[in-house]
Design a protein around this motif. Structure first.
Motif, mmCIF file in Angstrom:
data_model
loop_
_atom_site.group_PDB
_atom_site.id
_atom_site.type_symbol
_atom_site.label_atom_id
_atom_site.label_comp_id
_atom_site.label_asym_id
_atom_site.label_seq_id
_atom_site.Cartn_x
_atom_site.Cartn_y
_atom_site.Cartn_z
ATOM 1 N N ALA A 1 8.347 -5.006 32.142
ATOM 2 C CA ALA A 1 7.143 -5.361 31.404
ATOM 3 C C ALA A 1 7.425 -6.506 30.435
ATOM 4 N N ILE A 2 8.577 -6.479 29.786
ATOM 5 C CA ILE A 2 8.940 -7.566 28.860
ATOM 6 C C ILE A 2 9.132 -8.869 29.625
ATOM 7 N N ALA A 3 9.777 -8.798 30.790
ATOM 8 C CA ALA A 3 9.979 -10.003 31.598
ATOM 9 C C ALA A 3 8.647 -10.555 32.082
ATOM 10 N N ALA A 4 7.725 -9.679 32.506
ATOM 11 C CA ALA A 4 6.416 -10.127 32.963
ATOM 12 C C ALA A 4 5.625 -10.756 31.829
ATOM 13 N N LEU A 5 5.688 -10.143 30.650
ATOM 14 C CA LEU A 5 4.993 -10.697 29.486
ATOM 15 C C LEU A 5 5.566 -12.070 29.116
ATOM 16 N N LEU B 1 5.120 -18.088 29.092
ATOM 17 C CA LEU B 1 5.624 -19.401 29.514
ATOM 18 C C LEU B 1 4.647 -20.102 30.446
ATOM 19 N N LEU B 2 4.029 -19.364 31.337
ATOM 20 C CA LEU B 2 3.069 -19.949 32.259
ATOM 21 C C LEU B 2 1.810 -20.420 31.541
ATOM 22 N N ALA B 3 1.400 -19.701 30.515
ATOM 23 C CA ALA B 3 0.205 -20.096 29.761
ATOM 24 C C ALA B 3 0.437 -21.419 29.027
ATOM 25 N N GLY B 4 1.647 -21.688 28.618
ATOM 26 C CA GLY B 4 1.953 -22.936 27.924
ATOM 27 C C GLY B 4 1.961 -24.138 28.838
ATOM 28 N N CYS B 5 2.079 -23.928 30.134
ATOM 29 C CA CYS B 5 2.128 -25.041 31.082
ATOM 30 C C CYS B 5 0.759 -25.696 31.273
ATOM 31 N N GLY B 6 -0.322 -24.959 31.083
ATOM 32 C CA GLY B 6 -1.646 -25.486 31.359
ATOM 33 C C GLY B 6 -2.213 -26.358 30.257
ATOM 34 N N LYS B 7 -1.630 -26.350 29.084
ATOM 35 C CA LYS B 7 -2.165 -27.125 27.971
ATOM 36 C C LYS B 7 -1.636 -28.553 28.052
ATOM 37 N N ARG B 8 -2.559 -29.507 28.175
ATOM 38 C CA ARG B 8 -2.170 -30.915 28.221
ATOM 39 C C ARG B 8 -2.968 -31.673 27.178
ATOM 40 N N PRO B 9 -2.304 -32.522 26.409
ATOM 41 C CA PRO B 9 -3.054 -33.304 25.421
ATOM 42 C C PRO B 9 -3.810 -34.442 26.102
#
Length: 81
Positions: A5-9, A14-22
């Motif tokens: 569960a910790i690894a999945a979280l 980390l995946l959520a941070g990939c979608g943010k682009r300035p």
């Protein structure tokens, strides 16, 4: 919590941070490239970043409707000696 569960979280964070682009814009004190002599207007950032059709051609799915053998070619000769 267990390790899975910790690894999945962690993976989701980390995946959520990939979608943010300035928003892209020229660096401070810099300008866009100069307008080409033959261009009617200065292209913007979006126009400069989009790929032209020659860089990414569309797929051509032309099906062979009639399969015919090739006609004999009188210039298709074996190499000499």
């Amino acid at each position: 919590m267990n390790r899975a569960a910790i690894a999945a979280l962690g993976a989701f964070v980390l995946l959520a941070g990939c979608g943010k682009r300035p928003v892209l814009r020229p660096a401070d004190g810099k300008a866009l490239p100069p307008k080409a002599l033959t261009a009617s207007a200065q292209p913007g950032v979006a126009a400069l970043l989009s790929l032209p059709a020659q860089a990414k051609p569309t797929r051509d799915d032309e099906l062979v409707i009639k399969s015919q053998p090739l006609a004999p070619d009188r210039f298709d000769l074996p190499p000499p000696g």
